[in-house]
Enzyme design. Structure first.
Site, short mmCIF file in Angstrom:
data_model
loop_
_atom_site.label_atom_id
_atom_site.label_comp_id
_atom_site.label_asym_id
_atom_site.label_seq_id
_atom_site.Cartn_x
_atom_site.Cartn_y
_atom_site.Cartn_z
N ASN A 9 0.88 -1.17 0.00
CA ASN A 9 0.00 0.00 0.00
C ASN A 9 0.91 1.22 0.00
O ASN A 9 1.50 1.56 1.02
CB ASN A 9 -0.89 -0.04 1.26
CG ASN A 9 -1.72 1.22 1.41
OD1 ASN A 9 -1.77 2.06 0.51
ND2 ASN A 9 -2.36 1.36 2.56
N LYS A 11 0.15 4.22 -0.18
CA LYS A 11 -0.45 5.41 0.45
C LYS A 11 -0.22 6.63 -0.45
O LYS A 11 -0.17 6.48 -1.67
CB LYS A 11 0.08 5.59 1.88
CG LYS A 11 -0.07 4.28 2.69
CD LYS A 11 0.10 4.46 4.16
CE LYS A 11 -0.07 3.09 4.85
NZ LYS A 11 -0.02 3.16 6.30
N HIS A 96 -9.39 1.24 4.94
CA HIS A 96 -8.11 1.43 5.64
C HIS A 96 -8.34 2.35 6.83
O HIS A 96 -9.14 3.29 6.76
CB HIS A 96 -7.07 2.03 4.68
CG HIS A 96 -5.69 1.95 5.26
ND1 HIS A 96 -5.24 2.85 6.20
CD2 HIS A 96 -4.69 1.05 5.07
CE1 HIS A 96 -4.01 2.49 6.57
NE2 HIS A 96 -3.66 1.42 5.90
N GLU A 98 -6.71 4.73 7.93
CA GLU A 98 -6.49 6.16 7.64
C GLU A 98 -7.73 6.77 6.98
O GLU A 98 -8.05 7.94 7.20
CB GLU A 98 -5.23 6.31 6.77
CG GLU A 98 -3.98 6.02 7.60
CD GLU A 98 -2.83 5.39 6.85
OE1 GLU A 98 -2.79 5.47 5.61
OE2 GLU A 98 -1.96 4.79 7.53
N GLU A 168 -5.24 -4.84 10.52
CA GLU A 168 -4.19 -3.84 10.72
C GLU A 168 -4.43 -3.14 12.05
O GLU A 168 -5.22 -2.18 12.12
CB GLU A 168 -4.22 -2.81 9.59
CG GLU A 168 -3.96 -3.40 8.23
CD GLU A 168 -3.36 -2.37 7.28
OE1 GLU A 168 -2.28 -2.66 6.75
OE2 GLU A 168 -3.95 -1.29 7.09
N GLY A 174 2.84 2.14 10.80
CA GLY A 174 3.82 3.21 10.66
C GLY A 174 4.54 3.56 11.95
O GLY A 174 5.21 4.58 12.03
N SER A 214 3.65 -2.22 10.32
CA SER A 214 5.10 -2.33 10.50
C SER A 214 5.65 -3.71 10.17
O SER A 214 6.62 -4.16 10.78
CB SER A 214 5.50 -1.90 11.93
OG SER A 214 5.12 -0.56 12.16
P1 13P Z 1 3.21 0.27 7.62
O1 13P Z 1 3.68 -1.02 7.01
O2 13P Z 1 3.94 1.48 7.12
O3 13P Z 1 3.12 0.19 9.11
O4 13P Z 1 1.70 0.47 7.10
C1 13P Z 1 0.80 -0.56 7.22
C2 13P Z 1 -0.41 -0.20 6.45
O5 13P Z 1 -1.16 0.68 6.84
C3 13P Z 1 -0.66 -0.90 5.19
O6 13P Z 1 -1.93 -0.63 4.71
#
Ligand code: 13P
Length: 251
Positions: A9, A11, A96, A98, A168, A174, A214
């Site tokens: 992803n 982002k 997601h 976010e 997640e 992150g 992560s």
């Molecule tokens: P990270 O791998 O940067 O922690 O992000 C995970 C994520 O949100 C994947 O959709």
């Protein structure tokens, strides 16, 4: 069908040119290699057409990170599921954390997005997961159960069978703080059991459940060795071939 999947992803990262380069590099790195999982790139919308051209005859599959909850019309700035499908993308991330946290996406809105994705033959990668306070209060199962049931449990068993789930934990995204392999397995088993409770054990056994938060080359092997962890949804580590490919190779 239950498959091993490693999905990146991206982002809101990479210009069109940078994204095209990364997709080419990934395709090249995978040429002649066999990995025991499906490898998917989920890029920003504007990259989809260009990346599809690059990866269409390769092992790399393509997805978007979102789609609208409406079919078409006067929704300025939105991109519909039909538009995503028309680029050649086969997947779409829906729900997601976010999107839930920053753009007010509720379980009811996400239910519409899932329906529209399926109507347009896109495979939803449906994200679920609790925030830190919820985990500290021991409410993670309740939260995840509500996210799944309110957005997905109106689907027929046949449609549910097309969906990929991604657990997640928000506190792991992150942050460099991964769920332990045991925490991931415990939640994935609970998710599979929740699916089994609604659709039966055969459908649950065929559902791919990815871990995100992560995940990286250092912890992927341990995470993926759990019986109910079928792969990963990878953020930061998907932005370079050197950090992404070893995760796919961890299977
Ligand atoms: P990270 O791998 O940067 O922690 O992000 C995970 C994520 O949100 C994947 O959709």
């Amino acid at each position: 069908m239950r498959r091993n999947i490693v999905a990146g992803n991206w982002k809101m990262n990479k210009t069109l040119q940078e994204g095209a380069t990364l997709a080419k590099e990934l395709k090249t790195a995978l040429t002649g290699k066999t990995v025991n999982c499906d490898v998917i790139i989920c890029s920003p919308f504007i990259h989809l057409t260009a990346i599809h051209e690059t990866v269409k005859d390769s092992q790399v599959k393509l997805g978007a990170q979102n789609c609208a909850d409406k079919v078409s019309g006067a929704y300025t700035g939105e991109v519909s599921a039909a538009m995503v499908a028309s680029t050649g993308a086969q997947y779409v991330i829906i729900g997601h954390s976010e999107r839930r946290a920053y753009y007010g996406e509720t379980n009811a809105i996400l239910k519409e997005k899932v329906r529209l994705a399926l109507d347009n033959q896109l495979i939803p990668i449906f994200c679920i997961g609790e925030v830190l306070e919820e985990r500290e209060a021991g409410k993670q199962n309740e939260v995840v159960n509500k996210q799944i049931s309110e957005s997905l449990f109106d689907l027929s068993a046949e449609d549910f069978g097309k969906i990929v789930l991604a657990y997640e934990p928000v506190w792991a995204i992150g942050t460099g703080k991964t769920a332990t392999a045991a925490q991931a397995q415990e939640m994935h088993a609970f998710i599979r059991q929740t699916v089994a409770g609604k659709y039966g054990t055969a459908v649950a056994a065929e559902t791919s459940i990815l871990y995100g938060g992560s995940a990286n080359a250092g912890n992927a092997k341990e995470l993926f060795s759990n019986p109910d962890v079928d792969g990963g949804l990878i953020g930061g580590a998907s932005l370079k071939v050197e950090t992404f490919l070893p995760i796919a190779e961890a299977f």
